[in-house]
Every structure is written in C-alpha cells, then in structure tokens.
Design a protein around this motif. Structure first.
Motif, mmCIF file in Angstrom:
data_model
loop_
_atom_site.group_PDB
_atom_site.id
_atom_site.type_symbol
_atom_site.label_atom_id
_atom_site.label_comp_id
_atom_site.label_asym_id
_atom_site.label_seq_id
_atom_site.Cartn_x
_atom_site.Cartn_y
_atom_site.Cartn_z
ATOM 1 N N LEU A 37 -7.278 1.681 -2.542
ATOM 2 C CA LEU A 37 -6.949 0.970 -3.775
ATOM 3 C C LEU A 37 -6.489 1.971 -4.827
ATOM 4 C CD1 LEU A 37 -6.809 -1.709 -5.235
ATOM 5 C CD2 LEU A 37 -9.229 -1.473 -5.840
ATOM 6 N N TYR A 38 -5.194 2.256 -4.838
ATOM 7 C CA TYR A 38 -4.621 3.213 -5.785
ATOM 8 C C TYR A 38 -3.106 3.070 -5.852
ATOM 9 C CZ TYR A 38 -4.588 5.810 -1.279
ATOM 10 O OH TYR A 38 -4.461 6.169 0.045
ATOM 11 N N GLY A 39 -2.543 3.650 -6.917
ATOM 12 C CA GLY A 39 -1.097 3.651 -7.101
ATOM 13 C C GLY A 39 -0.733 4.561 -8.266
ATOM 14 N N SER A 40 0.535 4.733 -8.509
ATOM 15 C CA SER A 40 1.029 5.659 -9.533
ATOM 16 C C SER A 40 1.235 4.951 -10.862
ATOM 17 C CB SER A 40 2.354 6.286 -9.093
ATOM 18 O OG SER A 40 2.166 7.108 -7.965
ATOM 19 N N LEU A 41 1.084 5.732 -11.950
ATOM 20 C CA LEU A 41 1.312 5.241 -13.301
ATOM 21 C C LEU A 41 2.102 6.325 -14.041
ATOM 22 C CD1 LEU A 41 -1.517 3.785 -15.633
ATOM 23 C CD2 LEU A 41 0.686 4.615 -16.415
ATOM 24 N N ILE A 42 3.361 6.066 -14.285
ATOM 25 C CA ILE A 42 4.261 7.047 -14.896
ATOM 26 C C ILE A 42 4.582 6.604 -16.325
ATOM 27 C CG2 ILE A 42 6.457 8.254 -14.712
ATOM 28 C CD1 ILE A 42 4.467 8.749 -12.383
ATOM 29 N N VAL A 43 4.330 7.492 -17.282
ATOM 30 C CA VAL A 43 4.626 7.199 -18.684
ATOM 31 C C VAL A 43 5.670 8.196 -19.176
ATOM 32 C CG1 VAL A 43 3.701 6.905 -21.001
ATOM 33 C CG2 VAL A 43 2.267 6.348 -19.018
ATOM 34 N N ARG A 44 6.794 7.668 -19.652
ATOM 35 C CA ARG A 44 7.882 8.530 -20.102
ATOM 36 C C ARG A 44 7.851 8.692 -21.623
ATOM 37 N NH1 ARG A 44 10.429 9.029 -15.453
ATOM 38 N NH2 ARG A 44 10.345 7.269 -13.994
ATOM 39 N N GLU A 45 8.533 9.721 -22.096
ATOM 40 C CA GLU A 45 8.605 9.971 -23.530
ATOM 41 C C GLU A 45 9.371 8.845 -24.223
ATOM 42 O OE1 GLU A 45 7.199 11.999 -25.416
ATOM 43 O OE2 GLU A 45 6.736 13.861 -24.352
ATOM 44 N N ALA A 46 8.853 8.393 -25.365
ATOM 45 C CA ALA A 46 9.574 7.404 -26.165
ATOM 46 C C ALA A 46 10.806 8.029 -26.805
ATOM 47 C CB ALA A 46 8.658 6.815 -27.235
ATOM 48 N N GLU A 47 10.723 9.312 -27.066
ATOM 49 C CA GLU A 47 11.840 10.064 -27.631
ATOM 50 C C GLU A 47 12.180 11.182 -26.648
ATOM 51 O OE1 GLU A 47 10.906 11.324 -31.587
ATOM 52 O OE2 GLU A 47 9.858 9.456 -32.045
ATOM 53 N N PRO A 48 13.143 10.964 -25.762
ATOM 54 C CA PRO A 48 13.419 11.919 -24.687
ATOM 55 C C PRO A 48 13.685 13.347 -25.157
ATOM 56 C CG PRO A 48 14.568 9.856 -24.308
ATOM 57 C CD PRO A 48 13.981 9.766 -25.675
ATOM 58 N N LEU A 49 14.228 13.510 -26.362
ATOM 59 C CA LEU A 49 14.535 14.861 -26.829
ATOM 60 C C LEU A 49 13.276 15.671 -27.098
ATOM 61 C CD1 LEU A 49 17.595 14.280 -29.204
ATOM 62 C CD2 LEU A 49 17.584 15.055 -26.834
ATOM 63 N N PHE A 88 0.860 -1.184 0.000
ATOM 64 C CA PHE A 88 0.000 0.000 0.000
ATOM 65 C C PHE A 88 0.899 1.238 0.000
ATOM 66 C CE2 PHE A 88 -1.748 3.483 2.545
ATOM 67 C CZ PHE A 88 -2.854 3.811 1.773
ATOM 68 N N PRO A 89 0.659 2.207 -0.919
ATOM 69 C CA PRO A 89 -0.188 2.074 -2.097
ATOM 70 C C PRO A 89 0.288 0.944 -3.010
ATOM 71 C CG PRO A 89 0.457 4.368 -1.740
ATOM 72 C CD PRO A 89 1.314 3.520 -0.836
ATOM 73 N N GLY A 90 -0.500 0.699 -4.070
ATOM 74 C CA GLY A 90 -0.151 -0.371 -4.990
ATOM 75 C C GLY A 90 1.133 -0.080 -5.740
ATOM 76 N N PRO A 91 1.655 -1.065 -6.481
ATOM 77 C CA PRO A 91 2.922 -0.905 -7.210
ATOM 78 C C PRO A 91 2.847 0.243 -8.218
ATOM 79 C CG PRO A 91 2.184 -3.200 -7.235
ATOM 80 C CD PRO A 91 1.048 -2.396 -6.702
ATOM 81 N N THR A 92 3.954 0.940 -8.380
ATOM 82 C CA THR A 92 4.045 1.976 -9.407
ATOM 83 C C THR A 92 4.301 1.328 -10.765
ATOM 84 O OG1 THR A 92 4.867 3.657 -7.876
ATOM 85 C CG2 THR A 92 5.366 3.980 -10.210
ATOM 86 N N ILE A 93 3.474 1.690 -11.741
ATOM 87 C CA ILE A 93 3.683 1.227 -13.116
ATOM 88 C C ILE A 93 4.550 2.254 -13.828
ATOM 89 C CG2 ILE A 93 2.580 0.649 -15.306
ATOM 90 C CD1 ILE A 93 0.026 0.014 -13.739
ATOM 91 N N GLU A 94 5.655 1.815 -14.395
ATOM 92 C CA GLU A 94 6.522 2.704 -15.165
ATOM 93 C C GLU A 94 6.577 2.189 -16.594
ATOM 94 O OE1 GLU A 94 9.903 4.559 -13.527
ATOM 95 O OE2 GLU A 94 9.640 3.631 -11.558
#
Length: 599
Positions: free
Chosen positions: A147-159, A63-69
C-alpha cells in the motif's frame, strides 16, 4: 513585437516583449493554488510484482497506487473507501507536514481512527512545499503488503527552482516478500520471535524479478526472464536523448532494506533530499534508507550514446542471506537505440560491500543545505543556536516477559484504542498514560557495545512526550548493541509533522562534549535520518506545528515491535483547533460522542 500591459492597480502602461509577457502569464497561472479531488478504493488484488503471483494492496486496481502530482500550495482531497472487507486502513502522506490538518496525517491510533471495512473517509490537506514525497499505509504492516505510491509536488514558481533539466523520471523503490504480512505480524509477536528474513526481491516502481535476471547472459547461474505473460514485472526502461539533463526522483518505501543506487558509467549530481534543496555534489552511487527521498541530475554526455546502461539497486546495511537478495535492475536506454536490440556491454555494476559504513557515512556527511545566492527565496533558515530541551533516545532491544521487543529508553511503544489527537482535543485523560517517558536512558554508565542487561525493567507504554509550542527541541538518537552480542543495526528514523535540521553524526556514546561537532551553519533539513551502528545522530526542530506526531524507525518490523515515540505538541492549541471529528470517533472518543447524542 510587444503589447501594452496595464495592471489593475496602476494606470501605468508597460511595454514588454511578447515572450516575456507569456512568461509572466505562465507564472501568474502557475502560482494559483488548485483543489485536486481524487476518489480511491483500496482492495486486495492478485498481482505479480516479481513475476511470482501474489496478493497486493491495490488502489483503484493498480500497484503501486496512483501517482499524485500537485503544485506547492494546492489542496488535495482524497475520498478513500476501504474495500479490504476484514481490516481497517489509513494512509500517511510521507513528508507532508500537515500544518493545520494534523488529523489528516494518516496514523492509526495517533492522528485518526482506522477506516473500517466498507467505510469512506476524506483526507484533505495542503501541500506547502515542492519536493519528492510518497504515501503509504500506516496501519499494521500494510506498507509491506504494497500500500504505497508516489507524491510529487512541483514549484508554484518554476524560476525559484535552483537547477534546470530537460526531462524527469520518478522511481519508487520497495522490497517484497512471498510470505504475507499477516503471517509476518504473528511471527514477530510470537515466542520465540521469528524474524521476517530478507526480501525475495527489490522492486522499482512495483516491478522486480525473482529467480530470473535480465542480466542472465552475464551470469550462467541465473535464469533468463520470460516476460511474455509477465507484463507486471517487466523492468523499467528510462529512455533518454544524448547531451541532455534529466532529473531522477528516487524515494524508498522499503519495509526493511537499505539500498544503494547507481547507474553504470554515469555520475549523478545530488540536488534534493526529502523535499529540501541541497548543495549539489557528484557521486558514483548513493545510499537511500527507508523513508528517504532524493533528486539527482543525470547528464547524458558521459558515455557512447549508442549503448544501453544498467541501473542497479543493491541492498546495504544488512548481511546477505543465502541466497542473497539480488540487485534490482532497470535499463538506461539512449534514443534511438531500442532497449531490447542491444544489452549493456558489460555486467551490472558492483555495489559497495553491505557493511562498508565508511562509504555510507561519507555520503551522509556530504549533504548540506543549499545556502548563498542560489538559495535566494527558498526560505531556508539555519537552526536556532541553542535548544530548550534535549531528549536522548537509546535504540536497543529488550525482553518483556518472553517477548523480544525494540525499546526506546527501556520502553516499547504500544498504541491506545483512542487516537491521541482526539483524547487531547476532548480532554480524555484516561485514554493513555499521562506520565511522560524519560528524556534520557536510565544509566550514565550504560555500555552501548554490550548486549542490554536482562533485568532492566523494560516495559510497554503508550505515554507521550509533551512539547509546548515554540520551543527548540534536540533529539539525540543513540544506537547500541542488540540482544545478540556484537550486533547493532542501521535505523532510519522518520518524524511526522516536521522537517528537522540534521546537526551531525558521531561514533560511540554521545556526550555533551560532542556538541562541538554540531553543524549549525548549513545543516540539511530532512524528515528522515539514519543512525549508524554503535553511533549517534543529532537533530533539532522547532515546535511550531500543533498536533500529535509519531517519531519512529521506518523499518516496518521494528515499528511493529515497538520502536517509536510520540510527540504531543502544543496541547493547549490542540484543544482550541478545529478538527475533523469523523477522524476521531472511536474508542473513548466514540463513546463520548455517542453519550452526547442520546435522548
């Protein structure tokens, strides 16, 4: 030093520097979409979020739930097993638009059947856009249960990212009650209504402190916290190095509280809102409402690097209880100073007064979409200049028989036993009311500053707004007085399946003349927006994502009391699309499938 790079599509050899070649290789590799496979088990677990032992909804024992990266373009497959024993569960992926996978939105009775006790269901969806998101339960009041957690989405092209930083922190904010959610649900549905009250604690990444304070040495009325046997509620420590730049991702999954975030002695640069880049601007503090997310940049050159500083999150927009909910505290720790060797030099910073809406509105109006040279390739498009349909939604309370309910245009939302998505897909017209709700509230002379009349014929309904594809829809959120005289509340509204353009905010009652106030040049794209007391908020979106989408107040007890509407978008396209039948086999849809498989 260099080497020859020969693309397969050409015999031309290009000599490049080795450092540049490695960058190209990195960019190619980072742009390849992955498939992320996760296995989750949801269960109740003893936990001490605020140093008081309670029961939380945990995922895989945490708790909280796993972070999705993930990276933009990735496919996420989550095999979820329900170990709650006596209740169903679903999970909503907040901010993910679910294009092509509306059955994976995670809304019980809307996009899917609840996952029954002992059952397993696979969520599968693509994360299309980089940003700061989160996930949470969307069945009953399970978000309030943890019942919650983080979801982080990164840029496919960092530039493509329009800013740089040296390190990153992720803060998920929530509120916590000692009373369990099942008692809260019964109280909210009872006669007389018993409201849930203010939370006992604000949590940062699931950690808070009740009846003690890590700043007790500045306040003799507070007890000193003892974390010797309370590891689960130890405060967060953000360790930084001097003269660096850090990205802090902040998301709010609160059930009730609107919050104000600040770091003692440090200005913050706002750069992202709800997964969309915004024109950078500096603030001393920022308001964040339930369902919203932000990224801010922190420069660690703003104070003596030999000290520690308070990170404080206070409650906004609600009159404090007695005793009030204390601010949540964490520590910004400058390396190599240890966080325990030296307390911050002064007391935690003071937050704006709870009802200083001028301060709040100033922040909201400052948020603009990132346009111009820095927004190159970020795919921001300004909104269409004209709408095809306008829906005005009056937010207020009404009595239906003896029950106090939140209503929208006099209707309190109830949900059918058959998910809307399945009913539309398979043409089961008797699964829900086919008559559409009204596009406007019933009286042009309605006085938003007075309590609603008690003879308004308010009613329960599971009717939906039917929206054809490829139309431009304006929604005006009109706030008004509640049943209590001289009382109007903040409501953060969240739209599933879409980002929308926030065209503007206004005072009082919306009229057509207010269109001159709309920002159609650089309005921010959001998935959650606030409507202020006695005011209006205008938003616009295009119906380019067939599915059945909830649009509702993100305050958990308000939604439980009926504060939401349903948009059925592109019905003809829904009937033709491929869906996960497993998500929809319940209610009348389930009976249909059972009958079709009989001998």
């Amino acid at each position: 030093m260099g080497f020859l790079l020969e693309p397969s599509s050409s015999r031309t050899s290009v000599v490049i520097m080795l450092s540049i070649s490695w960058l190209l290789i990195f960019l190619v590799q980072s742009s390849v979409a992955r498939v992320i496979n996760l296995k989750w088990e949801v269960e109740y677990k003893h936990w001490s979020p605020d140093c008081i032992e309670s029961v939380v909804m945990a995922i895989n024992g945490t708790f909280p739930g796993p972070t999705i990266e993930a990276t933009a373009g990735d496919t996420v497959n989550i095999t979820l097993t329900n170990h709650l024993h006596t209740e169903g569960v679903v999970i909503h992926w907040h901010g993910i638009t679910q294009k092509g996978t509306p059955w994976a939105d995670g809304t019980a009775s809307i996009s899917q059947c609840a996952i029954n006790a002992g059952e397993t269901f696979v969520y599968s969806f693509t994360v299309e856009k980089a940003g700061t998101y989160f996930y949470h339960g969307h069945y009953g009041m399970q978000r309030s249960a943890g019942l919650y957690g983080s979801l982080i989405v990164r840029e496919a092209e960092p530039l493509r990212q329009p800013f740089k930083y040296d390190g990153e922190f992720n803060l998920l904010l929530s509120d916590w009650w000692h009373q369990n959610v099942h008692r809260q649900e019964v109280d909210l549905s009872g006669v007389p209504l018993v409201f849930i009250g203010e939370p006992q604690a604000i949590l940062i990444n699931g950690k808070g402190q009740y009846n003690c304070s890590i700043a007790a040495h500045f306040d003799k009325s507070s007890n000193v916290c003892n974390f010797t046997e309370k590891e689960q509620c130890k405060p967060e420590i953000l360790q930084v190095k001097p003269n660096k730049k850090y990205r802090i991702r902040i998301a709010s999954t609160t059930a009730l509280a609107s919050l104000n975030f600040m770091i003692q002695g440090h200005k913050l640069e706002v750069v992202e809102a709800d997964g969309n880049y915004v024109k950078p601007f500096l603030v001393d503090d920022l308001d964040i409402y339930s369902g919203e997310s932000y990224s801010v940049l922190l420069n660690t050159n703003q104070g003596p690097p030999s000290g520690n500083y308070w990170i404080s999150i206070g409650v906004r927009g609600r009159k404090p209880a007695n005793p009030p909910t204390p601010p949540a505290l964490a520590i910004l720790n400058y390396y190599p100073m240890t966080p325990v060797s030296k307390h911050p030099r002064s007391a935690p910073p003071v937050h704006p007064v709870w009802d200083n809406y001028t301060h709040s509105k100033s922040f909201s109006n400052e948020i603009k979409a990132l346009t111009g040279p820095k927004s190159k390739d970020l795919n921001y498009k300004p909104p269409p200049q004209k709408q095809d349909r306008r829906i005005v939604l009056l937010n207020t309370q009404n009595k239906i028989k003896e029950n106090i309910k939140w209503t929208i245009n006099n209707i309190s939302l109830t949900l059918p036993s058959t998910p809307y998505l399945g009913a539309i897909k398979y043409g089961i017209d008797n699964a829900f009311t086919q008559e559409s709700p009204p596009d406007h509230y019933n009286s042009p002379s309605y006085n938003i500053e007075e309590p609603p009349p008690l003879d308004t014929n308010a009613m329960y309904s599971n009717a939906v707004y039917k929206l054809p594809s490829n139309k431009v829809i304006d929604v005006i959120l009109q706030n008004a007085n509640m049943l209590t005289k001289e009382h109007s509340e903040i409501h953060p509204w969240h739209l599933h399946g879409h980002d929308f353009w926030v065209l503007g905010y206004g005072e009082g009652k919306f009229t057509d003349a207010n269109e001159t106030l709309f920002n159609t040049v650089d309005p921010p794209l959001r998935n959650t927006v606030v409507v202020y007391p006695y005011g209006w908020t205008a938003l616009r979106f295009t119906t380019d994502n067939p599915g059945v989408w909830a649009f509702h107040c993100h305050i958990e007890p308000h939604l439980h009391m009926g504060m939401g509407v349903i948009f059925a978008e592109g019905e003809e396209e829904i009937k033709k699309m491929k869906v996960n039948k497993e998500a929809l086999v319940c209610g009348l849809t389930g009976k249909m499938f059972m009958n079709s498989h009989r001998d």
